[in-house]
Design a protein around this motif. Structure first.
Motif, PDB file in Angstrom:
ATOM      1  N   LEU A 155       0.831  -1.199   0.000  1.00 14.39           N
ATOM      2  CA  LEU A 155       0.000   0.000   0.000  1.00 14.39           C
ATOM      3  C   LEU A 155       0.868   1.252   0.000  1.00 14.39           C
ATOM      4  CD1 LEU A 155      -2.676  -0.937   2.707  1.00 14.39           C
ATOM      5  CD2 LEU A 155      -2.842  -1.225   0.247  1.00 14.39           C
ATOM      6  N   ILE A 156       0.393   2.294  -0.686  1.00 14.40           N
ATOM      7  CA  ILE A 156       1.053   3.601  -0.666  1.00 14.40           C
ATOM      8  C   ILE A 156       0.048   4.615  -0.153  1.00 14.40           C
ATOM      9  CG2 ILE A 156       2.183   5.406  -2.003  1.00 14.40           C
ATOM     10  CD1 ILE A 156       2.080   2.058  -3.576  1.00 14.40           C
ATOM     11  N   LEU A 157       0.414   5.334   0.919  1.00 10.26           N
ATOM     12  CA  LEU A 157      -0.438   6.359   1.508  1.00 10.26           C
ATOM     13  C   LEU A 157       0.145   7.730   1.171  1.00 10.26           C
ATOM     14  CD1 LEU A 157      -0.902   3.734   3.294  1.00 10.26           C
ATOM     15  CD2 LEU A 157      -1.506   5.312   5.133  1.00 10.26           C
ATOM     16  N   PRO A 158      -0.455   8.468   0.253  1.00  7.08           N
ATOM     17  CA  PRO A 158       0.035   9.821  -0.023  1.00  7.08           C
ATOM     18  C   PRO A 158      -0.513  10.803   1.009  1.00  7.08           C
ATOM     19  CG  PRO A 158      -1.745   9.295  -1.520  1.00  7.08           C
ATOM     20  CD  PRO A 158      -1.558   8.080  -0.637  1.00  7.08           C
ATOM     21  N   LEU A 159       0.362  11.559   1.649  1.00  5.29           N
ATOM     22  CA  LEU A 159      -0.068  12.584   2.602  1.00  5.29           C
ATOM     23  C   LEU A 159      -0.174  13.895   1.831  1.00  5.29           C
ATOM     24  CD1 LEU A 159       2.086  11.715   5.747  1.00  5.29           C
ATOM     25  CD2 LEU A 159      -0.049  10.705   4.944  1.00  5.29           C
ATOM     26  N   ILE A 160      -1.398  14.257   1.469  1.00  2.00           N
ATOM     27  CA  ILE A 160      -1.643  15.414   0.614  1.00  2.00           C
ATOM     28  C   ILE A 160      -2.450  16.442   1.390  1.00  2.00           C
ATOM     29  CG2 ILE A 160      -2.731  16.218  -1.522  1.00  2.00           C
ATOM     30  CD1 ILE A 160      -2.246  13.478  -2.710  1.00  2.00           C
ATOM     31  N   PHE A 161      -1.990  17.696   1.314  1.00  2.00           N
ATOM     32  CA  PHE A 161      -2.712  18.809   1.935  1.00  2.00           C
ATOM     33  C   PHE A 161      -2.786  19.943   0.926  1.00  2.00           C
ATOM     34  CE2 PHE A 161      -3.135  22.661   4.484  1.00  2.00           C
ATOM     35  CZ  PHE A 161      -4.144  22.298   5.368  1.00  2.00           C
TER      36      PHE A 161
END
Length: 710
Positions: free
Chosen positions: A415-421
């Motif tokens: 799994l890849i979790l992109p931390l986007i804000f």
């Protein structure tokens, strides 16, 4: 109703509930509609059995048998459609209404040709001649052979579709779900065929009934496990209420068959009332009594089905509270990684953060030969486009860098979790497979998506704090340099003036012949300026190398009395000095020497301010001068106020009085209040000043509780 129909009723309750759950969860989904219809078909199967078992005559039982006969041969058609639709349809032509029509047209046509000679017969159960059960009747009629052939072809067709689809599925979860569905449905068909083929060896119809009942329960159990454990469909909102309904309904049915039916007959005979009315009344009473249990039962199922979610919420709340404090990026993501490893059982957690100078993401712990990922790479573009948790299999591998793909596969990243804000990619969190080879569930993927958003917000806040701290450190560094420059300038100024006087006096003594009186005067100048230099250097050393405070419990009144005595001894004028402590016999934990020096310096400043007012204000005489030392103690600590009615501090000078070498006096070094400020800071307190013409007040605040000896 008889007790033989109880298993069918319970199975119907479960199947009907599961069908409603699947349909109502997403009615717009074609897969949900077809899967619900497939389950409802087995619920209709249960109804047919109930009709057969509860028919008092052969004619009524035949109605249920005819319904059942049609269901048996339509089930394989549903299987073919489910095989194409689940979990993903790779053939657009199978979505057309003509495909569905053609699939069902063939068995419907054969069933029409068989009418009215359906190959199913009813047999009475021994000792219960008015209770019937069914069995298929095999013969060589063309219509029956056609139905069997079509059913076998459809089962093989659906099996091949699901089997060939498995390698094309990208995620392991979808593959496992497809395997379970294929294995379960084939097992159902196999058991049904075996039971009907081997029925000839059964001596009694009751034995065949019991085996068929087991099959019915197996079908219900299969759908229950498929929805609960393997999450064949994304069921979430209705599942606990549906299971609660099924269980409570089953409990009521069991109570009815075991207790109510026989009890109501006895009571109706005894009281001579209608049996049906009494049964209805008793069932209604049981429903009312059992209703309070539904909320509790639903809560229990919700806790059981979502046990990990409840634990996750508790742990995430603790993590959120912890992350409110600023941490450097490496510590921040250490906590995040530990949370993921503990709550989601991930074998490995890797974090990539951006390097703004190189325009690349790098692995924060530099694990092995971790590659750097360029900001404009295909991998980053996909993450910014998807904006949610994604499985590695779902990415377009053609756009990925070869070294990166090898790294991800080597570390078994799932799994890849992109931390986007706000469309800014702050970091990437990579999760490997779970421990013991287990797969991530749909609920966990949804939770991780929410988790990624929350952590992105926390990390963004963390970066804001980090930037503010960097600016604060830079500002403090500039302030230190400015203060150092000011301090150096002040020291140079204070030393240069006495040196000029000493140099001039020495040159005069050397070059001119002066009388003894003149020589003595110049020597006196040299001595005075030398003493002044010594005072400047001592004050500077006291300011720059202040010793640590030594806290001891001492009587505050004794310190105040010493200060007042020292000030009164130095007076040549009649200036009034007043001291007042609200609570006498009160001890204070402080550095006695520091506090004495602080109050003495402030007292000297107050007396000098009063003298200056005497010189400059014609309407004020020194006899009117007044200085006060007032002490108050409360829960917050000590407040000491030093008040005088002297000349006052001009507004322009109020912000500079604590700066080193700032003075408005002709003979002052400008270090007195600077030393006072440093000493109060060492004691853990602070000092404020309020001044106007004719009155100045210094307010000292000291903490209430300080450990002795610190």
């Amino acid at each position: 109703m008889n007790i033989y129909s109880l298993p069918g009723i319970i199975s119907f309750t479960i199947n009907f509930s599961m069908g409603l759950i699947v349909l109502l969860d997403n009615p717009r989904s074609s897969l949900n509609r077809w899967f619900a219809a497939f389950i409802f078909q087995f619920a209709l199967w249960n109804i047919s059995e109930i009709i057969i078992l509860n028919s008092g005559s052969l004619g009524n039982a035949l109605l249920g048998a005819q319904i059942l006969y049609r269901i048996i041969f339509l089930a394989p058609a549903f299987f073919v459609i489910i095989a194409y639709s689940f979990p993903k349809n790779f053939h657009n032509w199978t979505r057309h209404i003509l495909f569905y029509t053609a699939i069902f047209a063939v068995p419907v046509l054969c069933l029409s040709l068989s009418f009215p000679e359906f190959q199913i017969q009813l047999v009475p159960l021994k000792k219960f001649h008015n209770i019937y059960y069914y069995e298929l009747e095999y013969n060589s009629s063309l219509s029956f052979i056609a139905l069997l052939a079509i059913s076998i072809i459809y089962i093989i067709w659906g099996t091949l579709v699901l089997g060939l689809k498995i390698p094309r599925l990208r995620t392991v979860r979808q593959r496992n779900q497809t395997r379970f569905l294929l294995f379960g449905l084939l097992t159902i068909f196999f058991i049904f065929i075996v039971i009907n083929i081997m029925r000839t060896i059964f001596e009694r119809a009751v034995s065949f009934y019991f085996l068929s009942t087991i099959t019915t329960f197996f079908i219900s159990l299969f759908f229950l496990i498929a929805i609960l454990q393997y999450r064949i469909l994304k069921i979430s909102r209705l599942i606990s209420s549906g299971i609660t309904y099924s269980i409570l309904s089953s409990v009521i049915l069991v109570i009815y068959f075991l207790i109510i039916q026989s009890l109501s007959e006895s009571l109706s005979h005894f009281f001579n009332i209608n049996s049906n009315l009494l049964q209805a009344f008793v069932i209604l009473s049981i429903i009312i009594l059992i209703r309070p249990l539904s909320t509790r039962l639903q809560h229990i199922f919700d806790r059981l089905l979502h046990k990990d979610i409840h634990q996750y919420r508790h742990n995430f709340f603790k993590l959120s509270q912890n992350l409110l404090t600023y941490y450097p990026p490496n510590i921040f993501f250490q906590k995040v990684s530990a949370f993921l490893a503990k709550n989601f059982k991930s074998d490995q957690v890797l974090v990539f953060i951006p390097d703004e100078q190189q325009n690349k993401f790098y692995e924060i712990n530099m694990t092995g030969n971790s590659p750097r990922i360029a900001f404009d790479s295909g991998f980053i573009r996909q993450m910014l486009h998807i904006k949610k948790v994604v499985e590695l299999y779902e990415l377009e591998h053609k756009t990925l860098d070869r070294n990166l793909l090898e790294f991800l596969e080597k570390n078994q990243i799932r799994l890849i979790l992109p931390l986007i804000f706000h469309d800014e990619l702050l970091a990437l969190v990579l999760l490997s497979g779970k421990k013991q080879g287990r797969d991530y569930s749909e609920d966990e993927l949804e939770i991780l998506s929410i988790f990624a958003n929350e952590i992105a917000i926390a990390f963004h806040r963390n970066k804001i704090v980090e930037k503010l701290q960097q600016k604060e450190r830079q500002r403090f560094r500039l302030q230190k340099l400015a203060a150092l420059g000011q301090l150096t300038s002040g020291v140079a100024h204070e030393i240069r003036n006495p040196l000029n006087t000493i140099s001039t006096a020495a040159e005069t003594l050397q070059n001119k012949k002066l009388p003894p009186q003149g020589q003595n005067q110049l020597l006196q100048y040299i001595l005075e300026e030398t003493n002044r230099l010594n005072r400047v250097l001592n004050d500077f050393l006291n300011f720059s190398k202040l010793r640590p405070a030594l806290f001891r419990r001492v009587p505050l009144e004794q310190i105040i009395e010493r200060v007042v005595l020292a000030l009164e001894t130095s007076l040549t004028e009649k200036i009034e000095i007043i001291s007042q402590i609200e609570q006498r016999q009160k001890d204070i934990v402080t550095d006695q020497d520091f506090l004495y020096q602080i109050l003495l310096n402030l007292g000297i400043n107050s007396l000098e301010a009063i003298r200056e007012r005497c010189e400059k204000d014609e309407n004020f005489r020194c006899e009117n001068g007044k200085m006060q030392i007032l002490v108050r103690h409360d829960a917050a600590g000590w407040v000491i106020r030093v008040i005088d009615n002297g000349i006052g501090i001009p507004d322009d000078n109020a912000e500079s009085i604590f700066d080193p070498f700032f003075t408005t006096k002709k003979s002052g070094t400008g270090m007195g209040l600077s030393i006072v400020h440093s000493m109060i800071g060492t004691l853990g307190g602070d000092i404020r000043v309020r001044s106007k013409k004719g009155q100045t007040e210094f307010i000292i605040s000291l903490p209430a509780k300080i450990e002795e000896g610190v």
